[in-house]
Design an enzyme around this catalytic site. Sequence first.
Site: not given
Ligand code: GLC
Length: 563
Positions: A98, A203, A265, A330-331
Amino acid sequence: MKKKWWHEAVIYEIYCRSFCDSNGDGIGDLRGVISKLPVLKELGINCIWFAPIYKSPQIDNGYDVSDYQDIEPDYGTLADFKELLDLAHGMGIRVIMDMVLNHSSDEHRWFQEARKAKDSPYRNYYIWQPPKSDGSEPNNWGNYFREGSGSAWEYDELTEEYYLHQYSIKMPDLNWEYEPLRKEIYKMLHWWLDFGVDGFRLDIFTRLKKPKGFPNTEKAPNVILDRNGFVVDTAMCTNVEGIHDILHELYTEVFGVRECVTVGEGAGVTSQNALGYVDREREEINMVYHFELASRHIHSITPEHFRRIQTNWADVIRHNGWAVQHMSNHDSARQVSCYGNDEKFRVSSAKLLATLIHTTPGTPIIYQGEEIGMVNVKFDDIKDYNCCYTIGDYNSMIKSGVSPEEALKFVGPRSRDNARTPYQWDASENAGFTTGKPWMKLNPRYPAINLENDLASEDSIFNYYQEMIKMRQEHPAIIEGELRFLMENHPQIIMYLRECEQETLLIIANYSNEKAILSPSDVVDSGIWQRLITNQAGMLPFIGNRDFLLPWEAEVYCLIKTR
Ligand code: GLC
Ligand code: CA
């Protein structure tokens, strides 16, 4: 289409902190992951995506990186990771990292240096602005986690300027306008590829570019969750003009000159703008996962919604792009709780969702625990929650006069912690996750929902996932087949064909808690079909020979002979 390994891959996301603890400190770690590689192999996945395992103060569980080239001591060492990587490779499992490139931790050496003086060589690694003449913040942007005053700018006394942080105050945004920063990042990415990793999950990559001049957002503040007039506008730094130059340079400097996969993402990415990023000719990234079908904010879906979104993304693939299939990570909350039925039909609805994800066009990503049907959790005390969004939203609501009970009722089902409770390995204390005190409470349903149970039962969710993954390897139509929906107006039934030169598959699912009635005109009868899989016990007749589908029934057929 020239096929690459990742077109055929099944990715499994590991949230290390909650996966498996090897040393009893209550925190999942790399040796814990190593001990579970054989069962991942048994599941059949062939790529792991690690949510951040770098050194980090863990404000956002690792998305606040303080050293991009070291492992979080709670998780282990670089040597442990190397061992893991070699073992995984030996099993035919690739590993992607990641990459959090929008911000670092404020404890990163770069930021520590940057904040010391306006003329620090690291100053421009971050984004600084002087206060307005009245001393206030440079603009009205709010931070996503609703920390502090709510602003996305934090005043730093030493140099009397504000720095930008879209997320936590402890996660300052990096400045992609500054070439030395970019060069440093490229070097770091090459270092990981030299280390042996197979690619990157990027990310919030759509937010690297900020709008010129940092204009106020025009969006009105959201009444319940607003803080002091600062506005959380998800569009403010998303897909900003110039973002493609950043990605193209990443490609020419790193991704395009090395053998690696990139999965973005896709905050703010829809089927309408996706080709801007994933069209192969553009030379940016390989694929993005989007939030049009399922996300933290989508609490239920309908067959109509499913058909529309999948049809649009199939079009992205047809036009030289690629797609990702997923319904949780995970989000988000747990997919079976949001989009299935986590009580009476937990097993069949979890299997139905798996069927949809693994037979629609794109690369599927499984989130840990999904393969045993893990469900949402409900804590009665805000202290048991850890997610920055949950706590920020809760505090904002309390401030604006909402009662603690009401606030919990609102934030609980939306909490990312639903996905972050420890993995349920067995029915023993703490579900076999740790011998110590787990860093987060377990889901109390673990005595019934756990991997050991699933491994002992022939028709478990885990077994079904195994079969789905195998099916992907055996049926080219799943990878390259055209997608064509049938029964396009049915309120309960999702039915589609995947057709390529070699074969035709038929997928049928009753996306509801009730029996669905098939009328004779609905039925596909122009051939002889072989059933490849069903999520129902006992052998029901071929759907062409009956007039109903059971609640949450899902089946896949392969055409043997046209009549
Ligand atoms: C992305 C990640 C998340 C994180 C955010 C800030 O959305 O998946 O878990 O809190 O970025 O890095
Ligand atoms: Ca541990």
